[in-house]
Design an enzyme around this catalytic site. Structure first.
Site, mmCIF file in Angstrom:
data_model
loop_
_atom_site.group_PDB
_atom_site.id
_atom_site.type_symbol
_atom_site.label_atom_id
_atom_site.label_comp_id
_atom_site.label_asym_id
_atom_site.label_seq_id
_atom_site.Cartn_x
_atom_site.Cartn_y
_atom_site.Cartn_z
ATOM 1 N N HIS A 151 13.482 29.441 -72.327
ATOM 2 C CA HIS A 151 13.059 28.505 -71.282
ATOM 3 C C HIS A 151 13.030 27.055 -71.780
ATOM 4 O O HIS A 151 12.022 26.371 -71.695
ATOM 5 C CB HIS A 151 11.683 28.897 -70.744
ATOM 6 C CG HIS A 151 11.662 30.224 -70.034
ATOM 7 N ND1 HIS A 151 10.580 30.674 -69.309
ATOM 8 C CD2 HIS A 151 12.599 31.215 -69.945
ATOM 9 C CE1 HIS A 151 10.855 31.872 -68.812
ATOM 10 N NE2 HIS A 151 12.076 32.209 -69.200
ATOM 11 N N GLU A 244 14.277 29.726 -57.180
ATOM 12 C CA GLU A 244 14.018 28.733 -56.137
ATOM 13 C C GLU A 244 15.040 27.614 -56.132
ATOM 14 O O GLU A 244 15.556 27.221 -57.177
ATOM 15 C CB GLU A 244 12.638 28.088 -56.351
ATOM 16 C CG GLU A 244 11.472 29.016 -56.230
ATOM 17 C CD GLU A 244 10.144 28.305 -56.388
ATOM 18 O OE1 GLU A 244 9.104 28.987 -56.337
ATOM 19 O OE2 GLU A 244 10.131 27.062 -56.574
#
Length: 373
Positions: A151, A244
């Protein structure tokens, strides 16, 4: 949208239209198209940039910056890269050219860096000439560091004012995304010198970092500028579900992990909430997760039916997604390249009016999307 420096005729003259072989024909609701293989043999390519002379720069996650010249991948990588680490999801990641690159030859690289305190996302600025980087300077470093190798975020995009947006993932520690004094889990807006951009929402305020533009972002690996509005659009990985698409708005909390449409990889819930006051709802989300990476608006003329559509690469689902958006809503979604069976890492709108793709594998490819007609 006006593209600087390269015309379709120039690209054809340089050999891109003829350089690679044409792969199978694929079908869309709007047009049949084929893929032209511009280059292969890349080790997990991550990002693509178009040089004014028609050549391409491609980053390899393994820590190399490569040039494709006249349709041929050059054997020797670019010299002068900053010190970086290749670990897990980290390595050499995004590349972005300065808005005035033809004049100043500056570019920007995002990458993973390691020292005794752990790993983090860094951004460096450099001057590029004669296949060499000089005047390399670190202009952004996400703090604090951590020992995780996932990440990193790392997408880079410029707004119309010339400010640089930098995404930083939550580094695998979800609660960091709700801490405005922690650089992880958000988007930072800086000048090309690395200073907080004027007008940043938390500039000079206690309890938040000056460079922070948004927070509550899990791991943004797609970021692009809308060709008409200039807004910065992003997409981010959810866990199991909850990927998203968002339009960035200054000072906005996008909710991770307080709200999400996904669940934990273990199958257990992360939260029972998908909405909460003061936290933005996504424009669109996927459940199950497609693992999105790279995206671009189509502004070419070859396929008029695609004009203004948003194209998103998918890693886990191994496809290219086309989204038609009207009045702030996704009104049409189409899966493309499902038979290609490749992880699509980056999607770029080329100055030749074509979509360009990168595939994430040990033998990664650069593809050019060409309508059959």
């Amino acid at each position: 949208m006006k593209h600087v420096g390269i015309t379709l005729a120039l690209l054809a003259g340089l050999g891109f239209a003829q350089a690679g072989h044409a792969d199978s024909t694929f079908r869309s609701d709007k047009t049949d198209f084929r893929l032209e293989t511009v280059a292969d043999g890349l080790a997990h390519p991550w990002s693509l940039a178009f040089l004014p002379d028609g050549d391409l720069l491609v980053t390899e996650r393994e820590g190399r910056l490569r040039r494709i010249r006249n349709g041929t991948l050059q054997a020797a990588p670019i010299d002068g890269l900053p010190e970086l680490v290749v670990s897990g999801q980290g390595g050499l990641l995004d590349v972005a050219l300065h808005p005035e690159f033809p004049a100043n030859r500056r570019l920007f690289l995002s990458y993973a860096h390691k020292n005794a305190e752990g790993m983090t996302t860094r951004v460096a600025r450099a001057t590029y000439r004669n296949d060499t980087l000089t005047h390399v300077e670190v202009i952004f470093e996400a703090l604090p560091r951590s020992d995780t190798s996932r990440h990193f975020g790392s997408r880079l995009t410029f707004d119309p004012q010339g400010n640089l947006y930098v995404s930083v993932g939550d580094r695998g520690a979800m609660r960091r995304a709700q801490d405005r004094e922690d650089d992880a889990g958000g988007v930072h807006r800086i000048t090309v010198e690395g200073e907080p951009a004027p007008g940043n929402p938390f500039l000079g305020q206690p309890g938040a970092n000056d460079t922070l533009y948004t927070w509550g972002n899990r791991n943004i690996q797609g970021m692009t500028r809308h060709p008409e509005t200039g807004e910065i659009w992003t997409h981010e990985h959810g866990p199991r579900g909850g990927d998203e698409i968002n339009i960035l708005s200054a000072g906005t909390n996008y909710g991770w992990p307080e709200i999400t449409y996904g669940i934990d990889y273990s199958g257990l819930p992360i939260t029972t909430k998908t909405a909460k006051p003061g936290m933005a709802q996504p424009l669109h989300y996927w459940d199950p997760s497609i693992a999105p990476s790279g995206m671009a608006f189509y502004t070419g003329e070859a396929v008029p039916e695609w004009q203004g559509d948003l194209f998103v690469g998918a890693l886990a689902m191994r496809k290219l997604v086309r989204l038609k958006i009207e009045d702030g809503e996704v009104v049409e979604e189409e899966d493309l390249l499902t038979d290609l069976n490749q992880r699509i890492r980056d999607v770029r709108m080329g100055p030749d009016g074509a979509l360009w793709l990168l595939t994430d594998s040990a033998n990664g490819k650069v593809y050019r999307v060409v309508p059959v007609n």
